[in-house]
Design a protein around this motif. Structure first.
Motif, PDB file in Angstrom:
ATOM      1  N   ALA A  55     -39.916  -7.207  18.228  1.00 27.26           N
ATOM      2  CA  ALA A  55     -40.834  -6.508  17.325  1.00 27.26           C
ATOM      3  C   ALA A  55     -42.122  -7.305  17.132  1.00 27.26           C
ATOM      4  CB  ALA A  55     -40.148  -6.281  15.975  1.00 27.26           C
ATOM      5  N   VAL A  56     -43.224  -6.586  16.992  1.00 26.33           N
ATOM      6  CA  VAL A  56     -44.537  -7.199  16.759  1.00 26.33           C
ATOM      7  C   VAL A  56     -44.949  -6.888  15.325  1.00 26.33           C
ATOM      8  CG1 VAL A  56     -46.938  -7.324  17.487  1.00 26.33           C
ATOM      9  CG2 VAL A  56     -45.149  -6.906  19.180  1.00 26.33           C
ATOM     10  N   SER A  57     -45.110  -7.939  14.522  1.00 26.33           N
ATOM     11  CA  SER A  57     -45.455  -7.751  13.110  1.00 26.33           C
ATOM     12  C   SER A  57     -46.969  -7.679  12.925  1.00 26.33           C
ATOM     13  CB  SER A  57     -44.892  -8.903  12.279  1.00 26.33           C
ATOM     14  OG  SER A  57     -45.565 -10.105  12.595  1.00 26.33           O
ATOM     15  N   ALA A  58     -47.374  -7.305  11.715  1.00 34.03           N
ATOM     16  CA  ALA A  58     -48.806  -7.304  11.391  1.00 34.03           C
ATOM     17  C   ALA A  58     -49.377  -8.708  11.496  1.00 34.03           C
ATOM     18  CB  ALA A  58     -49.000  -6.744   9.981  1.00 34.03           C
ATOM     19  N   ALA A  59     -48.571  -9.721  11.119  1.00 29.81           N
ATOM     20  CA  ALA A  59     -49.027 -11.112  11.222  1.00 29.81           C
ATOM     21  C   ALA A  59     -49.220 -11.509  12.679  1.00 29.81           C
ATOM     22  CB  ALA A  59     -48.015 -12.036  10.540  1.00 29.81           C
ATOM     23  N   ASP A  60     -48.348 -11.027  13.567  1.00 28.86           N
ATOM     24  CA  ASP A  60     -48.485 -11.314  15.002  1.00 28.86           C
ATOM     25  C   ASP A  60     -49.804 -10.748  15.526  1.00 28.86           C
ATOM     26  OD1 ASP A  60     -45.983 -12.473  14.991  1.00 28.86           O
ATOM     27  OD2 ASP A  60     -44.957 -10.693  15.755  1.00 28.86           O
ATOM     28  N   ARG A  61     -50.101  -9.513  15.157  1.00 22.17           N
ATOM     29  CA  ARG A  61     -51.334  -8.866  15.617  1.00 22.17           C
ATOM     30  C   ARG A  61     -52.567  -9.598  15.085  1.00 22.17           C
ATOM     31  NH1 ARG A  61     -50.454  -3.815  17.796  1.00 22.17           N
ATOM     32  NH2 ARG A  61     -48.297  -3.070  17.616  1.00 22.17           N
ATOM     33  N   ASP A  62     -52.498  -9.997  13.840  1.00 17.73           N
ATOM     34  CA  ASP A  62     -53.608 -10.734  13.240  1.00 17.73           C
ATOM     35  C   ASP A  62     -53.818 -12.062  13.949  1.00 17.73           C
ATOM     36  OD1 ASP A  62     -55.562 -11.146  10.958  1.00 17.73           O
ATOM     37  OD2 ASP A  62     -54.219 -12.856  10.604  1.00 17.73           O
ATOM     38  N   PHE A  63     -52.726 -12.721  14.320  1.00 18.17           N
ATOM     39  CA  PHE A  63     -52.818 -13.995  15.032  1.00 18.17           C
ATOM     40  C   PHE A  63     -53.502 -13.814  16.392  1.00 18.17           C
ATOM     41  CE2 PHE A  63     -50.698 -16.658  18.299  1.00 18.17           C
ATOM     42  CZ  PHE A  63     -51.254 -17.871  17.955  1.00 18.17           C
ATOM     43  N   ILE A  64     -53.096 -12.791  17.132  1.00 21.11           N
ATOM     44  CA  ILE A  64     -53.692 -12.544  18.446  1.00 21.11           C
ATOM     45  C   ILE A  64     -55.196 -12.291  18.315  1.00 21.11           C
ATOM     46  CG2 ILE A  64     -53.705 -10.957  20.418  1.00 21.11           C
ATOM     47  CD1 ILE A  64     -50.688 -10.497  19.837  1.00 21.11           C
ATOM     48  N   ILE A  65     -55.579 -11.561  17.298  1.00 21.00           N
ATOM     49  CA  ILE A  65     -57.004 -11.281  17.053  1.00 21.00           C
ATOM     50  C   ILE A  65     -57.751 -12.564  16.699  1.00 21.00           C
ATOM     51  CG2 ILE A  65     -58.604 -10.127  15.475  1.00 21.00           C
ATOM     52  CD1 ILE A  65     -56.543  -7.810  15.356  1.00 21.00           C
ATOM     53  N   LYS A  66     -57.140 -13.423  15.880  1.00 20.93           N
ATOM     54  CA  LYS A  66     -57.809 -14.666  15.484  1.00 20.93           C
ATOM     55  C   LYS A  66     -58.000 -15.628  16.654  1.00 20.93           C
ATOM     56  CE  LYS A  66     -56.645 -14.683  10.572  1.00 20.93           C
ATOM     57  NZ  LYS A  66     -55.788 -15.249   9.499  1.00 20.93           N
ATOM     58  N   VAL A  67     -57.051 -15.631  17.570  1.00 18.77           N
ATOM     59  CA  VAL A  67     -57.214 -16.477  18.763  1.00 18.77           C
ATOM     60  C   VAL A  67     -58.415 -15.993  19.571  1.00 18.77           C
ATOM     61  CG1 VAL A  67     -56.160 -17.217  20.934  1.00 18.77           C
ATOM     62  CG2 VAL A  67     -54.778 -17.116  18.854  1.00 18.77           C
ATOM     63  N   ASP A 105     -58.565 -17.913  26.069  1.00 18.21           N
ATOM     64  CA  ASP A 105     -58.991 -16.523  25.894  1.00 18.21           C
ATOM     65  C   ASP A 105     -58.290 -15.617  26.906  1.00 18.21           C
ATOM     66  OD1 ASP A 105     -60.743 -14.764  24.363  1.00 18.21           O
ATOM     67  OD2 ASP A 105     -61.837 -14.468  26.236  1.00 18.21           O
ATOM     68  N   LYS A 106     -58.159 -16.074  28.130  1.00 18.05           N
ATOM     69  CA  LYS A 106     -57.474 -15.286  29.165  1.00 18.05           C
ATOM     70  C   LYS A 106     -56.005 -15.088  28.806  1.00 18.05           C
ATOM     71  CE  LYS A 106     -60.504 -16.684  32.993  1.00 18.05           C
ATOM     72  NZ  LYS A 106     -60.585 -17.430  34.279  1.00 18.05           N
ATOM     73  N   LEU A 107     -55.367 -16.145  28.303  1.00 14.79           N
ATOM     74  CA  LEU A 107     -53.966 -16.027  27.886  1.00 14.79           C
ATOM     75  C   LEU A 107     -53.829 -15.019  26.752  1.00 14.79           C
ATOM     76  CD1 LEU A 107     -52.994 -19.829  27.847  1.00 14.79           C
ATOM     77  CD2 LEU A 107     -52.390 -18.143  29.602  1.00 14.79           C
ATOM     78  N   ASP A 108     -54.757 -15.069  25.810  1.00 15.06           N
ATOM     79  CA  ASP A 108     -54.716 -14.183  24.647  1.00 15.06           C
ATOM     80  C   ASP A 108     -54.943 -12.736  25.050  1.00 15.06           C
ATOM     81  OD1 ASP A 108     -54.659 -14.027  21.628  1.00 15.06           O
ATOM     82  OD2 ASP A 108     -56.628 -13.149  21.997  1.00 15.06           O
ATOM     83  N   ILE A 109     -55.906 -12.503  25.926  1.00 14.71           N
ATOM     84  CA  ILE A 109     -56.200 -11.142  26.374  1.00 14.71           C
ATOM     85  C   ILE A 109     -54.995 -10.543  27.092  1.00 14.71           C
ATOM     86  CG2 ILE A 109     -57.600  -9.803  27.996  1.00 14.71           C
ATOM     87  CD1 ILE A 109     -59.961 -11.663  27.296  1.00 14.71           C
ATOM     88  N   ALA A 110     -54.303 -11.356  27.877  1.00 18.83           N
ATOM     89  CA  ALA A 110     -53.128 -10.868  28.606  1.00 18.83           C
ATOM     90  C   ALA A 110     -52.032 -10.425  27.645  1.00 18.83           C
ATOM     91  CB  ALA A 110     -52.609 -11.957  29.546  1.00 18.83           C
ATOM     92  N   VAL A 111     -51.799 -11.217  26.584  1.00 10.51           N
ATOM     93  CA  VAL A 111     -50.780 -10.858  25.602  1.00 10.51           C
ATOM     94  C   VAL A 111     -51.206  -9.608  24.833  1.00 10.51           C
ATOM     95  CG1 VAL A 111     -49.602 -11.613  23.490  1.00 10.51           C
ATOM     96  CG2 VAL A 111     -49.891 -13.208  25.381  1.00 10.51           C
ATOM     97  N   ALA A 112     -52.462  -9.544  24.451  1.00 10.15           N
ATOM     98  CA  ALA A 112     -52.954  -8.376  23.709  1.00 10.15           C
ATOM     99  C   ALA A 112     -52.798  -7.096  24.528  1.00 10.15           C
ATOM    100  CB  ALA A 112     -54.422  -8.593  23.339  1.00 10.15           C
ATOM    101  N   LYS A 113     -53.096  -7.169  25.815  1.00  4.40           N
ATOM    102  CA  LYS A 113     -52.956  -5.996  26.694  1.00  4.40           C
ATOM    103  C   LYS A 113     -51.490  -5.578  26.785  1.00  4.40           C
ATOM    104  CE  LYS A 113     -54.134  -4.365  31.337  1.00  4.40           C
ATOM    105  NZ  LYS A 113     -54.756  -4.735  32.647  1.00  4.40           N
ATOM    106  N   LYS A 114     -50.614  -6.554  26.905  1.00  2.95           N
ATOM    107  CA  LYS A 114     -49.183  -6.271  27.031  1.00  2.95           C
ATOM    108  C   LYS A 114     -48.630  -5.610  25.780  1.00  2.95           C
ATOM    109  CE  LYS A 114     -46.967  -9.298  29.257  1.00  2.95           C
ATOM    110  NZ  LYS A 114     -46.329 -10.559  29.711  1.00  2.95           N
ATOM    111  N   LEU A 115     -49.137  -6.015  24.621  1.00  5.45           N
ATOM    112  CA  LEU A 115     -48.598  -5.528  23.351  1.00  5.45           C
ATOM    113  C   LEU A 115     -49.441  -4.420  22.723  1.00  5.45           C
ATOM    114  CD1 LEU A 115     -47.499  -8.946  21.772  1.00  5.45           C
ATOM    115  CD2 LEU A 115     -46.162  -7.363  23.179  1.00  5.45           C
TER     116      LEU A 115
END
Length: 262
Positions: A55-67, A105-115
């Protein structure tokens, strides 16, 4: 003659006891110094999966955005350091941090796309304000101080958030990203501090510790840390050993003087 032999025996016995005691007392301090040289462990690369499972929480999404936001302002800030600073240390720090944020940034974008997390493409208003401060700096010294202090404060702010996500997320991709981000941020904090100009007094202070759990004996974090380390809060173990050794030496010398006068 018998008295003289007794004094010599006493002298040899006293010296032997003193040497043995000093060896025992000072050995822990020596071992502690040796332990200080032990290499700090580096997290292994095993056990972390990246399947987007969990599961992806609101905190997880916020973390990905902050990175993502961190890279959006620290990359141009690092480029400005290369252009505006006349201090080779700051230039090197800026170049390294900018380059590493490109990787993160590349690592973060990859995770964001996946989720399926939507990412911003511009720094937020605070970050843009810090970039404007750097842009408007009229001297290398002024720029250096702004650059180092703004980035050090920003890294300090996100550091606890990384630990929280790493410890609590249910998603394996977010967990891996948090561990990777932790390594980047710790590296950047250390690099910034290597400049020697961080204004630590301006950094926000840690919040007060939570109240200790109830029980027959009140326990606080300092006491727990001291118990785990085998020491006493606020007292250096090496100092205690040296004081005891000094007292023993004084006692032996006093005893020898008393027998000499007989």
């Amino acid at each position: 003659m018998i008295a003289a032999r007794s004094k010599r025996r006493l002298h040899r016995w006293s010296v032997g006891v003193l040497a043995m005691t000093l060896t025992v007392l000072l050995a822990p301090a020596g071992m502690a110094r040796a332990a200080d040289a032990t290499p700090v462990p580096v997290p292994p690369n095993t056990g972390l999966t990246d399947k987007g499972a969990g599961a992806v929480s609101a905190a997880d999404r916020d973390f990905i955005i902050k990175v993502r936001l961190a890279g959006l302002w620290e990359i141009p800030a690092g480029n400005m350091a290369i252009e505006k600073s006349e201090d080779p240390r700051v230039v090197s720090i800026g170049r390294t941090i900018a380059q590493q944020h490109v990787v993160l940034d590349k690592l973060d974008i990859a995770v964001a796309k996946k989720l399926g997390v939507a990412l911003p493409n511009q720094p937020n208003s605070n970050q843009q304000g810090w970039l404007n401060e750097m842009k408007n700096a009229t001297s290398s010294e002024t720029f250096n101080q702004i650059y180092i202090d703004r980035l050090r404060a920003a890294h300090g702010n996100i550091f606890p958030a990384i630990a929280t996500i790493r410890a609590s997320t249910r998603n394996d991709s977010v967990r891996k990203l948090a561990q990777q981000t932790n390594q980047f941020v710790m590296t950047h904090m250390t690099l910034l501090e290597s400049s020697g100009i961080v204004d630590f007094g301006s950094l926000p202070t840690a919040p007060a510790p939570a109240a200790a759990a109830g029980g027959p004996v009140p326990v606080d974090n300092q006491m727990l840390a001291a118990a785990g380390a085998g020491g006493v809060p606020g007292v250096n173990t090496s100092v205690i050993l040296l004081v005891l050794a000094g007292a023993l030496v004084a006692g032996v010398i006093t005893t020898m003087r008393i027998f000499r006068t007989r």
